[in-house]
Design a protein around this motif. Structure first.
Motif, mmCIF file in Angstrom:
data_model
loop_
_atom_site.group_PDB
_atom_site.id
_atom_site.type_symbol
_atom_site.label_atom_id
_atom_site.label_comp_id
_atom_site.label_asym_id
_atom_site.label_seq_id
_atom_site.Cartn_x
_atom_site.Cartn_y
_atom_site.Cartn_z
ATOM 1 N N ILE A 1 0.756 -0.975 -0.100
ATOM 2 C CA ILE A 1 0.074 -0.158 -0.064
ATOM 3 C C ILE A 1 0.870 1.280 -0.070
ATOM 4 O O ILE A 1 1.860 1.398 0.641
ATOM 5 C CB ILE A 1 -0.762 -0.113 1.099
ATOM 6 N N THR A 2 0.597 2.356 -0.975
ATOM 7 C CA THR A 2 1.145 3.255 -0.784
ATOM 8 C C THR A 2 0.120 4.681 -0.522
ATOM 9 O O THR A 2 -0.950 4.585 -0.900
ATOM 10 C CB THR A 2 1.983 3.522 -2.197
ATOM 11 N N ILE A 3 0.830 5.513 0.285
ATOM 12 C CA ILE A 3 0.162 6.886 0.618
ATOM 13 C C ILE A 3 0.700 8.002 -0.258
ATOM 14 O O ILE A 3 1.840 8.330 -0.330
ATOM 15 C CB ILE A 3 0.267 7.029 2.098
ATOM 16 N N GLU A 4 -0.104 8.661 -0.943
ATOM 17 C CA GLU A 4 0.455 9.979 -1.826
ATOM 18 C C GLU A 4 -0.325 11.263 -1.551
ATOM 19 O O GLU A 4 -1.295 11.173 -1.070
ATOM 20 C CB GLU A 4 0.359 9.556 -3.315
ATOM 21 N N GLY A 5 0.327 12.114 -2.004
ATOM 22 C CA GLY A 5 -0.268 13.552 -1.879
ATOM 23 C C GLY A 5 0.575 14.714 -1.801
ATOM 24 O O GLY A 5 1.787 14.556 -1.894
ATOM 25 N N MET A 6 0.306 15.982 -2.043
ATOM 26 C CA MET A 6 1.104 17.169 -1.936
ATOM 27 C C MET A 6 1.695 17.173 -0.421
ATOM 28 O O MET A 6 1.146 16.806 0.532
ATOM 29 C CB MET A 6 -0.071 18.369 -2.084
ATOM 30 N N ASP A 7 2.545 17.930 -0.383
ATOM 31 C CA ASP A 7 3.416 18.262 0.623
ATOM 32 C C ASP A 7 2.208 18.921 1.341
ATOM 33 O O ASP A 7 1.678 20.055 1.163
ATOM 34 C CB ASP A 7 4.634 19.245 0.625
ATOM 35 N N GLY A 8 2.189 18.646 2.990
ATOM 36 C CA GLY A 8 1.138 19.413 3.561
ATOM 37 C C GLY A 8 -0.184 18.867 3.659
ATOM 38 O O GLY A 8 -0.971 19.141 4.292
ATOM 39 N N SER A 9 -0.211 17.571 2.879
ATOM 40 C CA SER A 9 -1.570 16.944 2.955
ATOM 41 C C SER A 9 -2.071 16.151 4.202
ATOM 42 O O SER A 9 -3.200 15.690 4.208
ATOM 43 C CB SER A 9 -1.609 15.837 1.519
ATOM 44 N N GLY A 10 -1.183 15.771 4.975
ATOM 45 C CA GLY A 10 -1.402 15.105 6.228
ATOM 46 C C GLY A 10 -1.043 13.445 6.118
ATOM 47 O O GLY A 10 -1.195 12.826 6.793
ATOM 48 N N LYS A 11 -0.602 12.788 5.102
ATOM 49 C CA LYS A 11 -0.371 11.836 4.717
ATOM 50 C C LYS A 11 0.290 11.046 5.766
ATOM 51 O O LYS A 11 0.017 9.819 6.237
ATOM 52 C CB LYS A 11 0.054 11.559 3.371
ATOM 53 N N THR A 12 1.566 11.774 6.321
ATOM 54 C CA THR A 12 2.520 11.238 7.140
ATOM 55 C C THR A 12 2.089 10.879 8.496
ATOM 56 O O THR A 12 2.008 9.819 9.190
ATOM 57 C CB THR A 12 3.876 12.007 7.265
ATOM 58 N N THR A 13 1.146 12.029 8.995
ATOM 59 C CA THR A 13 0.432 12.000 10.023
ATOM 60 C C THR A 13 -0.575 10.748 10.362
ATOM 61 O O THR A 13 -0.678 10.240 11.437
ATOM 62 C CB THR A 13 -0.394 13.320 10.550
ATOM 63 N N ALA A 14 -1.088 10.529 9.153
ATOM 64 C CA ALA A 14 -2.063 9.663 9.244
ATOM 65 C C ALA A 14 -1.672 8.226 9.187
ATOM 66 O O ALA A 14 -2.490 7.299 9.673
ATOM 67 C CB ALA A 14 -3.160 9.813 8.101
ATOM 68 N N ILE A 15 -0.360 7.836 9.070
ATOM 69 C CA ILE A 15 -0.104 6.647 8.776
ATOM 70 C C ILE A 15 0.335 5.706 10.159
ATOM 71 O O ILE A 15 -0.166 4.389 10.067
ATOM 72 C CB ILE A 15 1.375 6.510 8.103
ATOM 73 N N ALA A 16 0.869 6.506 11.017
ATOM 74 C CA ALA A 16 0.977 5.647 12.496
ATOM 75 C C ALA A 16 -0.264 5.171 12.816
ATOM 76 O O ALA A 16 -0.330 4.028 13.308
ATOM 77 C CB ALA A 16 1.553 6.577 13.329
ATOM 78 N N PRO A 17 -1.505 5.922 13.110
ATOM 79 C CA PRO A 17 -2.713 5.174 13.626
ATOM 80 C C PRO A 17 -3.081 3.961 12.926
ATOM 81 O O PRO A 17 -3.829 3.007 13.398
ATOM 82 C CB PRO A 17 -3.556 6.078 13.515
ATOM 83 N N ILE A 18 -2.886 4.167 11.345
ATOM 84 C CA ILE A 18 -3.171 3.092 10.452
ATOM 85 C C ILE A 18 -2.404 1.733 10.944
ATOM 86 O O ILE A 18 -3.072 0.605 11.042
ATOM 87 C CB ILE A 18 -3.172 3.398 9.109
ATOM 88 N N LYS A 19 -1.413 1.844 11.115
ATOM 89 C CA LYS A 19 -0.455 0.828 11.515
ATOM 90 C C LYS A 19 -0.840 -0.029 12.823
ATOM 91 O O LYS A 19 -1.076 -1.021 13.071
ATOM 92 C CB LYS A 19 1.097 1.016 11.785
ATOM 93 N N GLU A 20 -1.246 1.029 13.567
ATOM 94 C CA GLU A 20 -1.783 0.274 15.065
ATOM 95 C C GLU A 20 -3.132 -0.488 14.858
ATOM 96 O O GLU A 20 -3.313 -1.318 15.415
ATOM 97 C CB GLU A 20 -2.031 1.600 15.932
ATOM 98 N N CYS A 21 -3.720 0.248 13.987
ATOM 99 C CA CYS A 21 -5.210 -0.421 13.596
ATOM 100 C C CYS A 21 -4.959 -1.762 12.995
ATOM 101 O O CYS A 21 -5.656 -2.864 13.353
ATOM 102 C CB CYS A 21 -6.147 0.444 12.899
ATOM 103 N N LEU A 22 -4.142 -1.839 12.182
ATOM 104 C CA LEU A 22 -3.925 -3.263 11.590
ATOM 105 C C LEU A 22 -3.203 -4.104 12.405
ATOM 106 O O LEU A 22 -3.625 -5.367 12.216
ATOM 107 C CB LEU A 22 -3.134 -2.767 10.185
ATOM 108 N N GLU A 23 -2.398 -3.798 13.268
ATOM 109 C CA GLU A 23 -1.659 -4.685 13.935
ATOM 110 C C GLU A 23 -2.724 -5.187 15.139
ATOM 111 O O GLU A 23 -2.490 -6.410 15.455
ATOM 112 C CB GLU A 23 -0.650 -4.055 14.751
ATOM 113 N N SER A 24 -3.678 -4.300 15.535
ATOM 114 C CA SER A 24 -4.623 -4.724 16.473
ATOM 115 C C SER A 24 -5.534 -5.796 15.942
ATOM 116 O O SER A 24 -6.392 -6.599 16.577
ATOM 117 C CB SER A 24 -5.626 -3.554 16.912
ATOM 118 N N LEU A 25 -5.675 -5.983 14.669
ATOM 119 C CA LEU A 25 -6.375 -6.923 13.862
ATOM 120 C C LEU A 25 -5.671 -8.273 13.307
ATOM 121 O O LEU A 25 -6.070 -9.152 12.775
ATOM 122 C CB LEU A 25 -7.009 -6.277 12.314
#
Length: 210
Positions: A3-27
């Protein structure tokens, strides 16, 4: 699954990634987070060259090929081995960044850049790409609020950034089955929830197909 995350600089993609990791690991999934340019020691060194102030004005093809070289190391040394071990790999940026930034904004041509990437990457294409779509005014506001120093790409003019966004819009139209769009103008919690939903559903579907 890759899975890849894309977007303009400032789009918030980097901030969103860590919680996604936690969610998937909980599954119960094994998850590897990585980034581009970077993700491997050689790739990180190439990243320094690309973003350094002394690289201002480098030829667009030099810039594009450095990104692609960094990506090749990243794939062979990090991404593919992790996928073979059963990890869900999530990369902050990948090939679509080069297509949008160097292919469209630098004027090299998206099709030409994609052709080269397909050869070098040898079929390692993301199973899912999430594009964080953000209006330019909000992107600039967020970048200007960052405490850290801006790199040379952050400092590019508005015309360049508009061409990057246009490049992403072209990619979304060209690859609708792979690239899913998130409205990054929304609040961070809503963006994260939408992103989690898309990824979890995609993984479940991918498991059935494989």
């Amino acid at each position: 699954m890759f899975i890849t995350i894309e977007g303009m600089d400032g789009s918030g993609k980097t901030t969103a990634i860590a919680p996604i990791k936690e969610c998937l690991e909980s599954l119960g999934y094994k998850v590897l987070l990585t980034r581009e340019p970077g993700g491997h020691k050689v790739s990180e060194e190439i990243r320094k060259v690309i973003l350094a102030d002394y690289s201002e004005g480098m030829h667009p093809w030099t810039e594009a090929l450095l990104y692609i070289a960094s990506r090749k190391e990243h794939i062979d040394k990090v991404v593919v081995p992790a996928l073979q071990q059963g990890y869900v790999v999530i990369s902050d940026r990948f090939m679509d960044s080069t297509s949008a930034y160097q292919g469209n904004a630098r004027g090299l041509g998206i099709a030409k850049v994609n052709e080269i990437q397909e050869i070098v990457l040898d079929g390692c294409i993301p199973d899912l790409t999430i594009y964080f779509d953000l209006n330019m005014e909000e992107a600039e506001r967020r970048i200007n609020k960052r405490p850290e120093l801006k790199n040379r790409l952050d400092r590019e003019n508005l015309d360049f950034k508009l061409k990057v966004k246009d490049g992403y819009d072209q990619l979304v139209k060209s690859f609708p089955n792979r690239i899913k769009v998130i409205d990054a103008n929304l609040g961070i919690e809503e963006v994260q929830q939408q992103t989690k939903k898309i990824i979890v559903e995609a993984i479940e579907k991918w498991k059935v197909q494989t």
